[in-house]
Design a protein around this motif. Structure first.
Motif, PDB file in Angstrom:
ATOM      1  N   LYS A  27      -1.355   8.657  26.485  1.00 47.54           N
ATOM      2  CA  LYS A  27      -0.165   9.489  26.673  1.00 47.54           C
ATOM      3  C   LYS A  27       0.999   8.541  26.915  1.00 47.54           C
ATOM      4  O   LYS A  27       1.115   7.954  27.980  1.00 47.54           O
ATOM      5  N   GLY A  28       1.856   8.360  25.908  1.00 50.82           N
ATOM      6  CA  GLY A  28       2.965   7.409  26.032  1.00 50.82           C
ATOM      7  C   GLY A  28       2.426   6.011  26.265  1.00 50.82           C
ATOM      8  O   GLY A  28       1.582   5.535  25.513  1.00 50.82           O
ATOM      9  N   ASN A  29       2.899   5.363  27.328  1.00 52.83           N
ATOM     10  CA  ASN A  29       2.433   4.011  27.615  1.00 52.83           C
ATOM     11  C   ASN A  29       1.233   3.999  28.565  1.00 52.83           C
ATOM     12  O   ASN A  29       0.845   2.949  29.055  1.00 52.83           O
ATOM     13  N   TRP A  30       0.616   5.166  28.798  1.00 53.75           N
ATOM     14  CA  TRP A  30      -0.565   5.232  29.654  1.00 53.75           C
ATOM     15  C   TRP A  30      -1.834   5.425  28.830  1.00 53.75           C
ATOM     16  O   TRP A  30      -1.864   6.251  27.913  1.00 53.75           O
ATOM     17  N   ASP A  31      -2.852   4.691  29.173  1.00 57.50           N
ATOM     18  CA  ASP A  31      -4.206   4.970  28.727  1.00 57.50           C
ATOM     19  C   ASP A  31      -4.906   5.577  29.939  1.00 57.50           C
ATOM     20  O   ASP A  31      -5.084   4.900  30.957  1.00 57.50           O
ATOM     21  N   ILE A  32      -5.262   6.841  29.836  1.00 55.98           N
ATOM     22  CA  ILE A  32      -5.920   7.540  30.940  1.00 55.98           C
ATOM     23  C   ILE A  32      -7.407   7.608  30.609  1.00 55.98           C
ATOM     24  O   ILE A  32      -7.820   8.278  29.668  1.00 55.98           O
ATOM     25  N   TYR A  78      -0.374   9.815  41.318  1.00 59.54           N
ATOM     26  CA  TYR A  78      -0.962  10.941  42.039  1.00 59.54           C
ATOM     27  C   TYR A  78      -1.797  11.709  41.017  1.00 59.54           C
ATOM     28  O   TYR A  78      -1.289  12.115  39.965  1.00 59.54           O
ATOM     29  N   VAL A  79      -3.075  11.873  41.303  1.00 58.93           N
ATOM     30  CA  VAL A  79      -3.984  12.548  40.375  1.00 58.93           C
ATOM     31  C   VAL A  79      -4.488  13.829  41.034  1.00 58.93           C
ATOM     32  O   VAL A  79      -4.947  13.816  42.180  1.00 58.93           O
ATOM     33  N   SER A  80      -4.372  14.924  40.313  1.00 58.83           N
ATOM     34  CA  SER A  80      -4.870  16.215  40.798  1.00 58.83           C
ATOM     35  C   SER A  80      -5.508  16.931  39.615  1.00 58.83           C
ATOM     36  O   SER A  80      -5.298  16.565  38.461  1.00 58.83           O
ATOM     37  N   GLY A  81      -6.287  17.939  39.924  1.00 58.49           N
ATOM     38  CA  GLY A  81      -6.898  18.638  38.800  1.00 58.49           C
ATOM     39  C   GLY A  81      -7.713  19.839  39.201  1.00 58.49           C
ATOM     40  O   GLY A  81      -7.886  20.152  40.383  1.00 58.49           O
ATOM     41  N   MET A  82      -8.221  20.483  38.164  1.00 62.22           N
ATOM     42  CA  MET A  82      -8.979  21.705  38.308  1.00 62.22           C
ATOM     43  C   MET A  82     -10.143  21.645  37.318  1.00 62.22           C
ATOM     44  O   MET A  82     -10.011  21.110  36.223  1.00 62.22           O
ATOM     45  N   ALA A  83     -11.282  22.191  37.754  1.00 62.69           N
ATOM     46  CA  ALA A  83     -12.438  22.345  36.868  1.00 62.69           C
ATOM     47  C   ALA A  83     -12.737  23.826  36.764  1.00 62.69           C
ATOM     48  O   ALA A  83     -12.707  24.540  37.764  1.00 62.69           O
ATOM     49  N   LYS A  84     -13.022  24.293  35.554  1.00 62.97           N
ATOM     50  CA  LYS A  84     -13.313  25.713  35.349  1.00 62.97           C
ATOM     51  C   LYS A  84     -14.611  25.831  34.556  1.00 62.97           C
ATOM     52  O   LYS A  84     -14.750  25.207  33.494  1.00 62.97           O
ATOM     53  N   PHE A 120     -12.155  20.593  32.240  1.00 60.33           N
ATOM     54  CA  PHE A 120     -11.307  19.910  33.216  1.00 60.33           C
ATOM     55  C   PHE A 120      -9.872  19.857  32.721  1.00 60.33           C
ATOM     56  O   PHE A 120      -9.610  19.646  31.538  1.00 60.33           O
ATOM     57  N   GLU A 121      -8.952  20.034  33.665  1.00 58.59           N
ATOM     58  CA  GLU A 121      -7.525  19.838  33.414  1.00 58.59           C
ATOM     59  C   GLU A 121      -7.014  18.942  34.534  1.00 58.59           C
ATOM     60  O   GLU A 121      -6.964  19.347  35.693  1.00 58.59           O
ATOM     61  N   ILE A 122      -6.651  17.730  34.172  1.00 56.54           N
ATOM     62  CA  ILE A 122      -6.265  16.698  35.139  1.00 56.54           C
ATOM     63  C   ILE A 122      -4.800  16.337  34.926  1.00 56.54           C
ATOM     64  O   ILE A 122      -4.380  16.033  33.808  1.00 56.54           O
ATOM     65  N   ASP A 123      -4.024  16.368  36.014  1.00 54.41           N
ATOM     66  CA  ASP A 123      -2.617  15.957  35.981  1.00 54.41           C
ATOM     67  C   ASP A 123      -2.475  14.588  36.609  1.00 54.41           C
ATOM     68  O   ASP A 123      -3.013  14.333  37.694  1.00 54.41           O
ATOM     69  N   ASN A 128       8.819  11.116  38.333  1.00 57.92           N
ATOM     70  CA  ASN A 128       9.087  12.397  37.676  1.00 57.92           C
ATOM     71  C   ASN A 128       8.314  12.561  36.367  1.00 57.92           C
ATOM     72  O   ASN A 128       8.525  13.509  35.626  1.00 57.92           O
ATOM     73  N   LYS A 129       7.420  11.646  36.070  1.00 58.37           N
ATOM     74  CA  LYS A 129       6.605  11.698  34.849  1.00 58.37           C
ATOM     75  C   LYS A 129       5.240  12.295  35.176  1.00 58.37           C
ATOM     76  O   LYS A 129       4.541  11.827  36.073  1.00 58.37           O
ATOM     77  N   THR A 130       4.847  13.342  34.437  1.00 56.11           N
ATOM     78  CA  THR A 130       3.533  13.956  34.599  1.00 56.11           C
ATOM     79  C   THR A 130       2.885  14.102  33.231  1.00 56.11           C
ATOM     80  O   THR A 130       3.529  14.564  32.283  1.00 56.11           O
ATOM     81  N   GLU A 131       1.640  13.695  33.139  1.00 57.50           N
ATOM     82  CA  GLU A 131       0.854  13.867  31.916  1.00 57.50           C
ATOM     83  C   GLU A 131      -0.408  14.646  32.282  1.00 57.50           C
ATOM     84  O   GLU A 131      -0.952  14.481  33.371  1.00 57.50           O
ATOM     85  N   THR A 132      -0.858  15.468  31.361  1.00 60.30           N
ATOM     86  CA  THR A 132      -2.056  16.276  31.574  1.00 60.30           C
ATOM     87  C   THR A 132      -3.088  15.933  30.513  1.00 60.30           C
ATOM     88  O   THR A 132      -2.750  15.819  29.328  1.00 60.30           O
TER      89      THR A 132
END
Length: 142
Positions: A27-32, A78-84, A120-123, A128-132
């Motif tokens: 995502k942009g300059n990030w490898d997650i 900051y990493v947050s997320g949800m599992a469904k 999984f949906e991980i933010d 001010n930059k957020t990637e999901t």
């Protein structure tokens, strides 16, 4: 000959598992990088060191964020997320930051049943930059 073919089958299964074990999304300059696996795979001393509970019914979700424009330098985020699950039941993931030398990653745990599939949906947020990122994982009780 049967021993050799069994060995080749086992080797190909292990190589297949390793090739899919860790995944990443750019995502942009990030490898997650992300991986979800049973906590029973962790050695007891490692689990104790990182205050992870080992169980055949608990998964570990591991997220790391690297800057692909800055020599893959680990990012503080900051990493947050949800599992469904497939029944629509949601579980909030509480990530804990772990730093080892220059490596930084974020760990959370999740309860599951045998052959349960989670979406999984991980933010990932930095300033001010957020990637999901989104991914799915099927868990097995070992």
């Amino acid at each position: 000959m049967k021993l050799l073919s069994s060995f080749i089958l086992l080797l190909s299964a292990l190589l297949s598992f390793n090739s899919h074990a860790e995944q990443k999304i750019t995502k942009g300059n990030w490898d997650i990088h992300y991986i979800a696996f049973p906590s029973s795979f962790i050695q007891p001393e490692i689990a104790k060191q990182y205050q992870l509970q080992r169980s055949k019914y608990l998964a570990v979700i591991n997220i790391s964020v690297l800057d692909n424009k800055d020599n893959n330098k680990a990012q503080n985020a900051y990493v947050s997320g949800m599992a469904k699950n497939l029944l629509g039941q949601r579980t909030k993931l509480d990530f804990v930051k772990v730093t080892e030398g220059e490596a930084t990653y974020y760990l959370a745990q999740l309860k599951y049943d045998n052959e349960e599939i989670y979406n999984f949906e991980i933010d990932v947020q930095q300033g001010n930059k957020t990637e999901t990122i989104k991914f799915s994982q099927k868990f097995y009780v070992d």
